[in-house]
Design an enzyme around this catalytic site. Sequence first.
Site, PDB file in Angstrom:
ATOM      1  N   ASP A  51       0.815  -1.216   0.000  1.00  0.00           N
ATOM      2  CA  ASP A  51       0.000   0.000   0.000  1.00  0.00           C
ATOM      3  C   ASP A  51       0.845   1.261   0.000  1.00  0.00           C
ATOM      4  O   ASP A  51       0.595   2.184  -0.784  1.00  0.00           O
ATOM      5  CB  ASP A  51      -0.945   0.004   1.206  1.00  0.00           C
ATOM      6  CG  ASP A  51      -2.109  -0.971   1.017  1.00  0.00           C
ATOM      7  OD1 ASP A  51      -2.109  -1.712   0.019  1.00  0.00           O
ATOM      8  OD2 ASP A  51      -3.010  -0.985   1.875  1.00  0.00           O
TER       9      ASP A  51
ATOM     10  N   ARG B 175       1.325   7.090  16.937  1.00  0.00           N
ATOM     11  CA  ARG B 175       1.186   8.023  15.819  1.00  0.00           C
ATOM     12  C   ARG B 175       1.921   9.351  16.014  1.00  0.00           C
ATOM     13  O   ARG B 175       2.550   9.854  15.088  1.00  0.00           O
ATOM     14  CB  ARG B 175      -0.293   8.281  15.527  1.00  0.00           C
ATOM     15  CG  ARG B 175      -1.095   7.027  15.164  1.00  0.00           C
ATOM     16  CD  ARG B 175      -0.359   6.139  14.245  1.00  0.00           C
ATOM     17  NE  ARG B 175      -1.177   5.064  13.678  1.00  0.00           N
ATOM     18  CZ  ARG B 175      -0.662   4.044  13.027  1.00  0.00           C
ATOM     19  NH1 ARG B 175       0.649   3.923  12.847  1.00  0.00           N
ATOM     20  NH2 ARG B 175      -1.452   3.110  12.520  1.00  0.00           N
TER      21      ARG B 175
ATOM     22  N   ASP C 135      -6.484   7.268  12.683  1.00  0.00           N
ATOM     23  CA  ASP C 135      -5.054   7.490  12.515  1.00  0.00           C
ATOM     24  C   ASP C 135      -4.745   8.718  11.673  1.00  0.00           C
ATOM     25  O   ASP C 135      -3.793   9.440  11.946  1.00  0.00           O
ATOM     26  CB  ASP C 135      -4.394   6.237  11.929  1.00  0.00           C
ATOM     27  CG  ASP C 135      -4.282   5.145  12.972  1.00  0.00           C
ATOM     28  OD1 ASP C 135      -4.140   5.484  14.160  1.00  0.00           O
ATOM     29  OD2 ASP C 135      -4.322   3.962  12.612  1.00  0.00           O
TER      30      ASP C 135
ATOM     31  N   SER D 250      -7.356  -6.253   8.884  1.00  0.00           N
ATOM     32  CA  SER D 250      -6.249  -5.306   8.810  1.00  0.00           C
ATOM     33  C   SER D 250      -5.502  -5.288  10.138  1.00  0.00           C
ATOM     34  O   SER D 250      -6.117  -5.369  11.202  1.00  0.00           O
ATOM     35  CB  SER D 250      -6.841  -3.928   8.499  1.00  0.00           C
ATOM     36  OG  SER D 250      -5.950  -2.914   8.842  1.00  0.00           O
TER      37      SER D 250
END
Lengths: 407, 407, 407, 407
Positions: A16, A98, A127, A181
């Site tokens: 990705d 993050r 996110d 995921s």
Amino acid sequence: MSAPKKVVLAYSGGLDTSIILKWLQTEYGCEVVTFTADLGQGEELEPARAKAEMLGISPDNIFIEDLREEFVRDFVFPMFRANALYEGLYLLGTSIARPLISKRLIEIAAETGADAIAHGATGKGNDQVRFELAAYALNPDIQVIAPWREWALSSRTKLLDFAEQNQIPIAKDKRGEAPFSVDANLLHTSSEGKELEDPAKDAPDYVYQRTVHPEDAPDTPEFIEVTFERGDAVAINGEAMSPATILTALNEYGGKHGIGRLDLVEGRFVGMKSRGIYETPGGTILLEAHRGIEQITLDRGAAHLKDQIMPQYAEMIYNGFWFSPEREMLQALIDKSQEHVTGTVRLKLYKGLARTVGRWSEHSLYSEAHVTFEDDAGAYDQKDAAGFIKLNALRLRLLAARNRRLK
Amino acid sequence: MSAPKKVVLAYSGGLDTSIILKWLQTEYGCEVVTFTADLGQGEELEPARAKAEMLGISPDNIFIEDLREEFVRDFVFPMFRANALYEGLYLLGTSIARPLISKRLIEIAAETGADAIAHGATGKGNDQVRFELAAYALNPDIQVIAPWREWALSSRTKLLDFAEQNQIPIAKDKRGEAPFSVDANLLHTSSEGKELEDPAKDAPDYVYQRTVHPEDAPDTPEFIEVTFERGDAVAINGEAMSPATILTALNEYGGKHGIGRLDLVEGRFVGMKSRGIYETPGGTILLEAHRGIEQITLDRGAAHLKDQIMPQYAEMIYNGFWFSPEREMLQALIDKSQEHVTGTVRLKLYKGLARTVGRWSEHSLYSEAHVTFEDDAGAYDQKDAAGFIKLNALRLRLLAARNRRLK
Amino acid sequence: MSAPKKVVLAYSGGLDTSIILKWLQTEYGCEVVTFTADLGQGEELEPARAKAEMLGISPDNIFIEDLREEFVRDFVFPMFRANALYEGLYLLGTSIARPLISKRLIEIAAETGADAIAHGATGKGNDQVRFELAAYALNPDIQVIAPWREWALSSRTKLLDFAEQNQIPIAKDKRGEAPFSVDANLLHTSSEGKELEDPAKDAPDYVYQRTVHPEDAPDTPEFIEVTFERGDAVAINGEAMSPATILTALNEYGGKHGIGRLDLVEGRFVGMKSRGIYETPGGTILLEAHRGIEQITLDRGAAHLKDQIMPQYAEMIYNGFWFSPEREMLQALIDKSQEHVTGTVRLKLYKGLARTVGRWSEHSLYSEAHVTFEDDAGAYDQKDAAGFIKLNALRLRLLAARNRRLK
Amino acid sequence: MSAPKKVVLAYSGGLDTSIILKWLQTEYGCEVVTFTADLGQGEELEPARAKAEMLGISPDNIFIEDLREEFVRDFVFPMFRANALYEGLYLLGTSIARPLISKRLIEIAAETGADAIAHGATGKGNDQVRFELAAYALNPDIQVIAPWREWALSSRTKLLDFAEQNQIPIAKDKRGEAPFSVDANLLHTSSEGKELEDPAKDAPDYVYQRTVHPEDAPDTPEFIEVTFERGDAVAINGEAMSPATILTALNEYGGKHGIGRLDLVEGRFVGMKSRGIYETPGGTILLEAHRGIEQITLDRGAAHLKDQIMPQYAEMIYNGFWFSPEREMLQALIDKSQEHVTGTVRLKLYKGLARTVGRWSEHSLYSEAHVTFEDDAGAYDQKDAAGFIKLNALRLRLLAARNRRLK
């Protein structure tokens, strides 16, 4: 917003983000800098370098870093000082990683003269918010590119077509759709989406990647001792370790005993509810141990104030406001409370559960002299309790008298 | 404070409250009314009647009542709507029983024309506070007698001497000192004192009375489904039950699987820390299940507000302020939130752990259409996230710009 | 508790504390050390020295100190950083002075080898609590003597008799009863009791001692500019001043314009409600000015968090918990927020009211570019608001859809 | 989002909303329904009818309503029960009106079969958020049109051109730019923008429209008595009035005495700070009076809890979350507290200031017997205070002992 000239991309080396890399080059004609971090996700980083080079990134523009110690020392540990739980249960494993990634993206942008950053988070999740709020808080002029919100690659087929057209190699197992995921770092592994989207259905066993099934865990409990200094874990069974090393070790203990699994439906900041399967083996032990040491070293007034502000603190981190004045203010409050949170906790690990069974400290506030059922040699005068109760009751008695009078 | 003429005593039938009964008669020359309640502590009540009669209490003055349904319906369940935990871990099993006992003491005082009540709690603990605050809140003119704070029976020997002098029978096993002190009701069993006073030392196995050792629990997990209506559990595995029945059943499940053990050092309202061993088998399952059903039926804004006020709510109950305006105000807030907390949770019980593994409801707010990784047919426009983030970031960018300007 | 050998007395030089001084000598046969502080109450201190000497205190045991700067710098200013108001209205003028007095009492006890301290607060008020909690927090072994709770001098007549028997001079105006009781320091003057005990009746004009009646204040408004640095006032009309000097000057402005009067019924920590008349001229201006400068220099997230914790912070100070971990934790939070609270506020003073009419700062977060009704040159994209609203609304829409579905 | 077929427009009859009306017709070719409400803004409504008709709206599609009683009874009064102040100072006069307007827009949409609503708020302000969140909360499928965020009429000139091209009459005084923007309803008048955009500069006198300058107010104070029942004002000087009537009367008193002016820089929900000049004459008196009656009728525990949650309650209203579960939960808490907030407050109004000077109530909790400096006939035992303080101090002493031990 002018077109970006140079973009720092949070790059995993996977399919990705490789597609994103190529899309940034083709869509904006801009120079791309890749940033790949080891946050303990358990993947080799060097393949990411090779892949970036293959996609035409110059070696100067490839940044690969081991951030595990910084991650645990400056993000995970400060958060654990607060006993933070989002919605009562979630240890914030994704949320806390993050802001560190954004911090490095912004720093690398400054070093390399980039005017933009890019990330691979979708437009439905938390996110994107966490990446971007952190980025803007650190550089108000940065441009943020979120390809998933922008591009036309709206299906798996279109993505794969784009990859093929652009000579991006596609691993065989990426041809089909992943059944869910995954995000991972040293603190946790989260799984969500697809197979897991029905919150009524048990998550299948194969979802769990980091902890054994409690049924398969050892049949004999294991006992460990975790030592804290000023609120942070510093040793296990008397052996001093660095922050990342200690979390790694706790992960091993937790994983072995099937500790730290959570099946949660949570409220996302962007408004909908989502279901996640979280594994936080070391963090679950750490929270239990931290509460254990606070029990004897933290004053009641301090502890209750901490508990009271904790949900908002956790919400700030979940929502992406790590780099905000309000989070820093709460951190100042929390850190102030940890000056004496020093000592050792003994825990029993068994079949999915970590439980405090003992704790001791030079800094203990526990006074056997006061609490004892035996003769306390005058440490405590039971008659004081009468006055204590009388004055605590006074307003309630005035209320009761008023209410009776009005009947 | 004039001498009491007639006292309602919270009477268990045990040695200590029998001594108190006699002491009240001899010290104050007053008439004594005994009140013995079944709160699910697992003891026969009729022996208390016989013993009271033997100590000279007239049958009219002996009150023996089964309060289990009222206890669970009006005290335990309202508290569980809040997911209340004191100091992050304690399910408040003792705290929540006290106000009900006081309520009945005050009501019986009114019925029998008594001007005082008496209880057997010591001057070091929280229970005296809970009994007395509740009593004063319900009758501002009541007199409260707490013999342990008043009398001269300051050692075990003196107590036994007093008992012998007053023909109070002493069971053989009461001759020696109990190794720790126990309180029990339908919600929990707590053990504390003496053998347990060193918080560094593991509690010995024989302390646990209500839950099997996880090591001895079944090797195969058991799955149950708990159904809620408006925040309260109403059925297990589809079978509707009354509040006390459901808690009794959950206790059996929990006890069998070794669920709900807690080794805690807590901050008492009277100022010192104490160590308790708690067993709350059914309550531990109930909390997990209630959080599970809230996950899909409770809005995020509502849930976060509840989490935020919970520590204060738990503190109020722990400190004895059940009958206070502030507890009632928080209860109004909590109850308002539970209107749609209706649905079913599936839990896995295994070796000490109760874990939500599924939940479903007609009242669910979970929208697969919104959260899906698949095509959402326009339910959610990812572009909205850009504006959402931009405006959430605006103040952070203004801050960053200000701070940069001043450097 | 053994009899005290040496006691440090908070001594004003007035009749009541002189009686206490003598009573300590006669009751306990102990050595007395007097401590008299200038906190800006507006009385000469040297007469206290003469009187202490006359009552037999050796010069070495007489401590007279000007604490005004320390009072404002270390107590008043930190509190004003929080915009603290008790029960929405009270600026805590008495509450904030007590911990400083206790701190010096404890320090002098250490210097002089005293084992006890004594104060002249009654058993009905908050001040005893404030004095004693602070003292115990600073020296857990100190003995505290509160004569009003102990002695038999239960009427004015008995007090005066005691004074006469012990050759304590009685000022003529002290023969009769004062119509109300007064406490004063640099921050405020409070009056309560007796004439003021009926909260339905207007306080008579002569109660106010420090502010002119608004009706008598100048008919022309006065404008002043107060400058702050990191949350503290540092200059008036451009003239730099020390903390105590600045508060003194603000008191003059406020007093002249009749600013800062408050007629309040408040809830005391000991349980009953009491009515006080407060005059806080400078403090009222300072609060308004501090809010004024925060308006442009403090981020919204920071400001709202501060507002949210303020009531508890004020309660802690009111209740006497200045020297507690929880107050220090909140102070850390508050101080952290004040780093950029720097700039100048313009205020209009007129007939009882101080009102912010302008404010400016290098540290301002106000962005005319963003807020303007005129063309903003792209600073703000109004389309972002659509996404912002959509995602904020999402959970409300899911709720509405759920509720509609169930109808 | 499909094109709207029928739109309910919040229509004032002024130039801007007339342009919007025409723009909706031309842009979407949709049917327009106008809704004009009397919220006490002080303008005639019938001209709005004539103008709507002139713009081609059929009489069936013109809704003109007097909502003043509903506004005060169901929105203003519930909010005042909370003593709500945003950022410490703002009485939320604009914020509280928006949800009512949205509620009627949604109801009229249901009645008329409209699929959309439209409002005239800009994309920079809070009002768009308030209108739209309320609308979505009441009808999750409604479409909301905010022309200011959509159209190309980006300057005054373009707007006027559009008006001329569409035969919309332009009042002479609308040719030039207004020096600031005004919003008004029965609770307040707000002015902002343009001339007021520099927060350092005093607002010019002509901004104030609803209150006399304090300098021009009567030189003699006026005293009024406001009576409350269960938290709501019900009478002035003994004369019972409806909610809207009482607020109207208080506005007259306040306006006459120059009460309720506020010059504020506030943090908008959309992220930037803005400066507003607010006039809330009646509301300012009402807040003071409500606090006054709570002083004697509300328990301390209840009052402190209310104060603590107030800032979040105010934030919810400011941000537009009136119709949210969390606001309703806090309202339940607040309303619960008001059961005994019944009685009368006496206020002094003078030159900009409303000040409580007396209060009385059958529901009073004030006990002269307890608080008196005189002999209290045993109502309060001062010796109780010793035990009260000792136990409150215990944890502080244990802390101090610990800290000393570690030195």
